[in-house]
Design an enzyme around this catalytic site. Structure first.
Site, mmCIF file in Angstrom:
data_model
loop_
_atom_site.group_PDB
_atom_site.id
_atom_site.type_symbol
_atom_site.label_atom_id
_atom_site.label_comp_id
_atom_site.label_asym_id
_atom_site.label_seq_id
_atom_site.Cartn_x
_atom_site.Cartn_y
_atom_site.Cartn_z
ATOM 1 N N ASP A 1 25.770 -131.363 -5.714
ATOM 2 C CA ASP A 1 24.463 -131.637 -5.110
ATOM 3 C C ASP A 1 23.368 -131.567 -6.177
ATOM 4 O OD1 ASP A 1 22.960 -131.576 -2.269
ATOM 5 O OD2 ASP A 1 21.834 -130.439 -3.751
ATOM 6 N N THR A 2 22.595 -132.615 -6.269
ATOM 7 C CA THR A 2 21.577 -132.661 -7.323
ATOM 8 C C THR A 2 20.485 -131.613 -7.091
ATOM 9 O OG1 THR A 2 20.490 -134.404 -6.083
ATOM 10 C CG2 THR A 2 21.912 -135.074 -7.884
#
Length: 296
Positions: free
Chosen positions: A250-251
């Site tokens: 997840d960025t």
DNA sequence: GGCCAGGACTCAA
DNA sequence: TTGAGTCATGGC
């Protein structure tokens, strides 16, 4: 016809903190936050119900509007609210852990009483993940709104239209071109149809999944094209309520870990696991609070 | 105008 | 099993 439920708020609960999370700056089409309450349309076994959740003197007040409200309806709304706001959890151990680490010691105060707000409908959670994969959240909300407005059940009240997320039966045989016109990529369309069929054929069923171990849940979910590790962890956390999930890849999580734990900008799984290790059994909550810190 | 966004898949080596 | 290419388009 209307009725009201009163639910005692647990310790370490802040309705305002939860509301603030729900209303954190995105155009959300599935509920409306209006000052001191949140309203939404939900689907019960016996039909649609319109609910308003507010807070008064350490009680959650849930107003239900529906035709012929039965005892079963009330029980369902009660369970829904507990799940949505994650009320059956004692956050004390989590807050004690947070306070023991420099990087997180301010969290219990900064986000006091914030609950891991759930997505009770597993199908909705999975579709939302597919929509959000690899595109920015503003755009993700935009195309979700188009989908919901076209295929979701609707109720108008006080000049506002409230929607339920569409059902798998509706989306499994959808005309692909209609989603293309809403700016869904062909991949996302295939994934959403895959997931819809899995629900319609009974391969995915929340009550059944809840009986499995985490590993079995992961295997079952990732067997479906379009559900990768990120999506599986996300729905385990938000819908199946497993508290040991980390949204690898997840960025936003990477960015938040970089800010609070000084990790690489894109830390690999090993590094992430090392950071989360002291928070064992509260990984999902730490992940959620790290996401929350992004919108400060 | 270029890089990135709440990823996941395919395919080659 | 690892890495590069692909999807696709808005937001900034």
């Amino acid at each position: 016809m209307a009725t009201t439920l009163r639910i005692k708020q647990p310790e370490n609960f802040s309705f305002d903190a939860c509301l603030q999370f729900l209303d954190r700056g995105f155009d959300e089409c599935l509920y409306h936050v209006n000052g001191k309450d949140v309203k939404r349309l939900i689907r019960l076994q016996s039909g649609l119900a319109f609910i308003t959740v507010s807070s008064k003197e350490h009680m959650l007040i849930v107003e239900i509007e529906k035709e012929n409200i039965s005892q079963e309806d009330k029980s369902e709304v009660y369970a829904y609210t507990l799940d949505w706001f994650d009320l059956n959890r004692d956050l004390n151990p989590f807050y004690q852990l947070l306070k023991q680490h420099n990087a997180t010691q301010s969290f219990p105060q900064d986000y006091f009483g914030l609950r891991l707000m759930g997505i009770v409908d597993l199908y909705e959670a999975l579709c939302w993940c597919v929509i959000g994969q690899q595109i920015n959240l503003t755009f993700a909300h935009k195309i979700k709104t188009r989908l919901v407005h076209k295929y979701g059940d609707k109720l108008s009240r006080d000049g506002i239209e409230y929607y339920c997320f569409p059902e798998p039966q509706t989306l499994q045989n959808i005309q692909r071109q209609e989603l293309v016109d809403m700016q869904f990529s062909k991949q996302k369309i295939n994934y959403i149809i895959n997931i819809s069929r899995a629900f319609c054929q009974g391969e995915l069923h929340k009550p059944e999944l809840l009986k499995l171990t985490k590993e079995q849940q992961m295997t079952k979910l990732t067997a479906i094209k379009g559900i990768g590790p990120w999506t599986a962890n996300y729905v385990l956390m938000k819908s199946l309520r497993d508290m040991t999930c980390i949204a690898y890849g997840d960025t936003g999580l990477s960015s938040s870990l970089h800010t609070h734990f000084k990790t690489d900008k894109k830390p690999d799984k090993k590094i992430i696991d090392a950071v989360f290790k002291p928070f064992a059994s509260w990984e999902s909550y730490l992940n959620f609070y790290l996401w929350r810190s992004l919108t400060d």
